[in-house]
Write an enzyme that holds these catalytic residues in place. Structure first.
Site, PDB file in Angstrom:
ATOM      1  N   ASP A  65     -17.513 -21.964  40.525  1.00  0.00           N
ATOM      2  CA  ASP A  65     -16.991 -23.175  39.879  1.00  0.00           C
ATOM      3  C   ASP A  65     -16.361 -22.725  38.565  1.00  0.00           C
ATOM      4  O   ASP A  65     -17.077 -22.512  37.582  1.00  0.00           O
ATOM      5  CB  ASP A  65     -18.134 -24.168  39.629  1.00  0.00           C
ATOM      6  N   GLU A  95     -13.638 -23.274  43.749  1.00  0.00           N
ATOM      7  CA  GLU A  95     -13.129 -24.646  43.691  1.00  0.00           C
ATOM      8  C   GLU A  95     -11.708 -24.678  43.161  1.00  0.00           C
ATOM      9  O   GLU A  95     -11.345 -23.923  42.253  1.00  0.00           O
ATOM     10  CB  GLU A  95     -14.019 -25.518  42.797  1.00  0.00           C
ATOM     11  N   ASP A 146     -23.201 -26.718  36.720  1.00  0.00           N
ATOM     12  CA  ASP A 146     -22.243 -25.650  37.046  1.00  0.00           C
ATOM     13  C   ASP A 146     -22.708 -24.845  38.255  1.00  0.00           C
ATOM     14  O   ASP A 146     -21.929 -24.546  39.161  1.00  0.00           O
ATOM     15  CB  ASP A 146     -22.083 -24.678  35.864  1.00  0.00           C
TER      16      ASP A 146
END
Lengths: 181, 181
Positions: free
Chosen positions: A15, A75, A147
């Site tokens: 991420d 992502e 996160d």
């Protein structure tokens, strides 16, 4: 033993972010997913951008060396309302991908929508729902940080298929001049 | 001989971009600048973002290995009217910085305004003016391509001082966890 067993695929989910880059490592054996590790790489907000990028590179290189994933999933970040933030986030994501491709990992990309659909079943899930489902799917004793949960969710989305399963075909291959050889 | 003479500082300038990353290498000996090399690293527009980032990393790593610069200077990119383009440009710039810090180069950053002021004398210079002045300052027989000229101009701005001369103090130092040690 830190490396994956022979019949499993070890996936590193990322991420990306400039302040904090979340990571999550899972093992996929058939339809079974197992948690391996998660956390985040934080950068010094007072450092220069090159220094912060170096922190991201070094942090991810260490994680890759420690857990030896075979595939990576990251992502796709959204465009922020603040263009300057978008630019900074883009640079952090570019650095994270740089760390992954430098380690010769095949890199699949997933939107937040795809990740939420894979983990929660619909694309409008709240952050807490994602955290709770990640904890449940991986049988974690507690809830991971936001996160880390997003990174684990991205790895789960990759394990579940989706557009990224095409990346499975690239395992063991190497890239030269940006092309698979 | 490809490496710089002992009394010179070799500077690598970078004009980042996803399609084309311009580079320019110059030697600074006292107040004298000498052209070493320039060109650009182009990526396959049909490749995935990770593939394109790999191309940028490999291309810049090869340029650094060939010319062995001691310092690097990179343009600070502006926010595009199209947020998606801003995000892509940011990722390309993040990858370029990743290549520079991986090679342990100190990286200075300059805005387009600073670069134009250093090369042309004012910040509103047209692209052709920058190209012409770069050719003149480096005594080139012809005009370099726009990407290469911008990268050379960035290297010249660094050689001429500006905010980035603080970076001179970092030569020979290494970074650990994003900090100079």
């Amino acid at each position: 033993m830190k490396t994956a067993a022979t019949n499993t695929i070890r996936i590193l989910g990322i991420d990306p972010g400039l302040r904090s880059t979340g990571f999550g490592v899972i093992d996929k054996a058939g339809n079974t997913l197992a948690y391996v590790a998660s956390g985040c790489v934080k950068t010094d907000a007072e450092g220069s951008l090159p220094q912060r990028i170096k922190t991201i590179l070094d942090g991810l290189a260490e994680i890759i060396a420690t857990y030896q994933p075979q595939q990576a999933a990251i992502e796709i970040v959204f465009v922020n309302v603040n263009p300057q933030s978008t630019l900074l986030l883009g640079q952090a994501r570019g650095a994270a991908i740089a760390a992954l491709v430098t380690a010769n990992l095949p890199v699949a990309e997933y939107t937040a929508l795809q990740v939420k659909q894979a983990v929660v079943g619909h694309g409008k899930a709240a952050k807490q729902q994602v955290q709770a489902m990640v904890a449940r799917l991986l049988q974690l004793p507690g809830t991971p940080s936001a996160d880390a949960a997003d990174a684990l969710a991205c790895a789960i989305a990759h394990a579940h298929g989706g557009q990224g399963m095409g990346a499975l075909a690239t395992v063991g291959r190497r890239m030269r001049n940006g092309r698979l050889v």
